[in-house]
Design a protein around this motif. Structure first.
Motif, short mmCIF file in Angstrom:
data_model
loop_
_atom_site.label_atom_id
_atom_site.label_comp_id
_atom_site.label_asym_id
_atom_site.label_seq_id
_atom_site.Cartn_x
_atom_site.Cartn_y
_atom_site.Cartn_z
N LYS A 90 0.81 -1.23 0.00
CA LYS A 90 0.00 0.00 0.00
C LYS A 90 0.84 1.28 0.00
CE LYS A 90 -4.01 -2.15 2.20
NZ LYS A 90 -4.99 -2.08 3.33
N GLY A 91 2.15 1.16 -0.07
CA GLY A 91 3.00 2.34 -0.15
C GLY A 91 2.89 3.02 -1.51
N VAL A 92 3.11 4.34 -1.54
CA VAL A 92 3.05 5.12 -2.78
C VAL A 92 4.34 5.91 -2.93
CG1 VAL A 92 1.82 6.90 -4.08
CG2 VAL A 92 0.54 5.32 -2.63
N LEU A 93 5.05 5.65 -4.02
CA LEU A 93 6.30 6.34 -4.33
C LEU A 93 6.10 7.14 -5.61
CD1 LEU A 93 9.36 6.89 -3.97
CD2 LEU A 93 9.78 4.72 -5.16
N GLU A 94 6.24 8.46 -5.54
CA GLU A 94 6.07 9.32 -6.70
C GLU A 94 7.43 9.83 -7.17
OE1 GLU A 94 3.63 13.36 -8.04
OE2 GLU A 94 2.88 12.09 -6.41
N LEU A 95 7.73 9.63 -8.46
CA LEU A 95 9.03 9.96 -9.03
C LEU A 95 8.88 11.03 -10.10
CD1 LEU A 95 10.36 6.29 -9.40
CD2 LEU A 95 10.71 7.86 -7.48
N GLY A 96 9.54 12.18 -9.90
CA GLY A 96 9.36 13.33 -10.77
C GLY A 96 10.26 13.33 -11.99
N SER A 97 9.84 14.07 -12.99
CA SER A 97 10.54 14.15 -14.27
C SER A 97 11.93 14.77 -14.14
CB SER A 97 9.71 14.99 -15.25
OG SER A 97 10.37 15.17 -16.47
N GLY A 98 12.91 14.17 -14.83
CA GLY A 98 14.26 14.71 -14.84
C GLY A 98 15.06 14.43 -13.58
N SER A 99 14.52 13.61 -12.71
CA SER A 99 15.21 13.29 -11.45
C SER A 99 15.93 11.95 -11.56
CB SER A 99 14.20 13.23 -10.29
OG SER A 99 13.54 14.47 -10.14
N PHE A 100 16.85 11.70 -10.62
CA PHE A 100 17.54 10.41 -10.59
C PHE A 100 18.03 10.12 -9.19
CE2 PHE A 100 20.97 13.41 -11.53
CZ PHE A 100 21.95 13.02 -10.63
N ILE A 101 18.29 8.83 -8.94
CA ILE A 101 18.90 8.40 -7.69
C ILE A 101 20.19 7.69 -8.03
CG2 ILE A 101 17.34 6.39 -7.68
CD1 ILE A 101 17.66 6.37 -4.61
N ASN A 102 21.29 8.17 -7.48
CA ASN A 102 22.62 7.74 -7.90
C ASN A 102 23.05 6.42 -7.23
OD1 ASN A 102 25.08 7.90 -9.28
ND2 ASN A 102 25.28 10.09 -8.92
N VAL A 103 24.24 6.00 -7.60
CA VAL A 103 24.78 4.68 -7.25
C VAL A 103 24.71 4.38 -5.74
CG1 VAL A 103 26.89 3.29 -7.30
CG2 VAL A 103 26.31 4.74 -9.25
N ASP A 104 24.29 3.16 -5.42
CA ASP A 104 24.30 2.62 -4.05
C ASP A 104 23.34 3.32 -3.10
OD1 ASP A 104 25.89 0.40 -4.14
OD2 ASP A 104 27.75 1.44 -3.65
N SER A 105 22.39 4.08 -3.61
CA SER A 105 21.42 4.74 -2.74
C SER A 105 20.22 3.84 -2.49
CB SER A 105 20.98 6.08 -3.34
OG SER A 105 22.04 7.01 -3.28
N LYS A 106 19.42 4.19 -1.47
CA LYS A 106 18.31 3.33 -1.06
C LYS A 106 17.07 4.16 -0.75
CE LYS A 106 21.53 -0.02 0.94
NZ LYS A 106 22.72 0.70 0.46
N ILE A 107 15.92 3.68 -1.22
CA ILE A 107 14.63 4.27 -0.86
C ILE A 107 13.77 3.16 -0.27
CG2 ILE A 107 12.50 5.33 -1.71
CD1 ILE A 107 14.11 6.70 -3.87
N TYR A 108 13.29 3.38 0.96
CA TYR A 108 12.38 2.45 1.62
C TYR A 108 11.06 3.18 1.85
CZ TYR A 108 16.70 -0.10 2.66
OH TYR A 108 17.90 -0.77 2.57
N CYS A 109 10.04 2.82 1.08
CA CYS A 109 8.76 3.52 1.13
C CYS A 109 7.71 2.63 1.77
CB CYS A 109 8.33 3.93 -0.29
SG CYS A 109 6.72 4.75 -0.35
N ASN A 110 7.34 2.95 3.01
CA ASN A 110 6.28 2.22 3.71
C ASN A 110 4.93 2.89 3.54
OD1 ASN A 110 8.68 1.00 4.88
ND2 ASN A 110 7.31 0.18 6.45
N ASN A 111 4.95 4.21 3.38
CA ASN A 111 3.72 4.98 3.36
C ASN A 111 3.65 5.82 2.10
OD1 ASN A 111 1.61 6.75 3.80
ND2 ASN A 111 2.35 7.53 5.74
N ASN A 112 4.39 6.93 2.08
CA ASN A 112 4.32 7.83 0.94
C ASN A 112 5.61 8.65 0.85
OD1 ASN A 112 3.62 10.22 -0.72
ND2 ASN A 112 1.59 9.28 -0.73
N ILE A 113 6.27 8.55 -0.29
CA ILE A 113 7.45 9.37 -0.57
C ILE A 113 7.24 10.03 -1.93
CG2 ILE A 113 9.93 9.40 -1.03
CD1 ILE A 113 10.22 7.02 0.86
#
Length: 203
Positions: A90-113
């Motif tokens: 039930k988590g919601v992850l919203e990813l915007g245009s022109g954005s990026f997440i670089n090497v070895d990074s982590k996103i843990y979305c339980n609710n809303n990011i």
């Protein structure tokens, strides 16, 4: 022969997910993908998973979506190699245009990011909207949404914790731990992160 099979598997997965979610989903080398049948990716845009950076080589990338989780694409977004993205049930992850997440990074979305447009997330960054474990304290809330507004630069080895909003055009200096809201047009640094400069911008 083994390499050819891996290539064919990757291509088939790319085609399958692109058709299923009506988006351009490209899976690069050395990716572990696990998407529940009831999970959903919304938005007719491009999502690159495990994009390779020449100076690091091909690192293992993990991408997991649990049942009834959602990713909303509002444009082209790249997840570089070595990252770990987990969207819980039930988590919601919203990813915007022109954005990026670089090497070895982590996103843990339980609710809303929510990650806005043109957001640059550096190497070894952690973004987590939940503590995962409960603290026994009156009024304690385990999970709170994270909002990163447009044109934000998050420096390497920073940590963004639950309930934080980061304002437009702001910079999070390398190694910072963000526990409170960050206004627009500032630089924050330190543990915990504090404003060190106002009326700033970057490009």
């Amino acid at each position: 022969m083994f390499t050819k099979k891996l290539l064919n598997y990757r291509i088939m997965k790319t085609i399958y997910y692109s058709i299923k979610y009506k988006s351009k989903i490209f899976i690069y080398k050395n990716c572990q993908i696990k998407i529940a049948n009831s999970a959903n990716i919304i938005g007719n845009y491009k999502l690159g998973i495990g994009k390779i950076v020449n100076y690091t080589g091909v690192l293992p990338t993990v991408f997991v979506m649990y049942p009834n989780s959602t990713i909303k694409l509002t444009g082209k977004f790249y997840i570089y190699s070595g990252c770990k993205i987990v969207v819980q049930e039930k988590g919601v992850l919203e990813l915007g245009s022109g954005s990026f997440i670089n090497v070895d990074s982590k996103i843990y979305c339980n609710n809303n990011i929510t990650i806005g447009k043109n957001v640059f997330i550096g190497e070894n960054v952690i973004i987590r909207d939940s503590d995962d474990h409960n603290v026994i304290r009156k009024g304690y809330i385990n999970t709170k949404p994270i909002i990163i507004r447009d044109h934000v630069w998050i420096g390497m080895k920073s940590i963004i914790l639950k309930g934080v909003t980061i304002g437009q055009n702001s910079i999070v200096a390398a190694g910072s731990v963000v526990t409170k809201d960050v206004p627009d047009n500032v630089i924050v640094a330190g543990v915990p992160a504090k404003i060190i400069r106002k009326n700033t911008n970057w490009r």
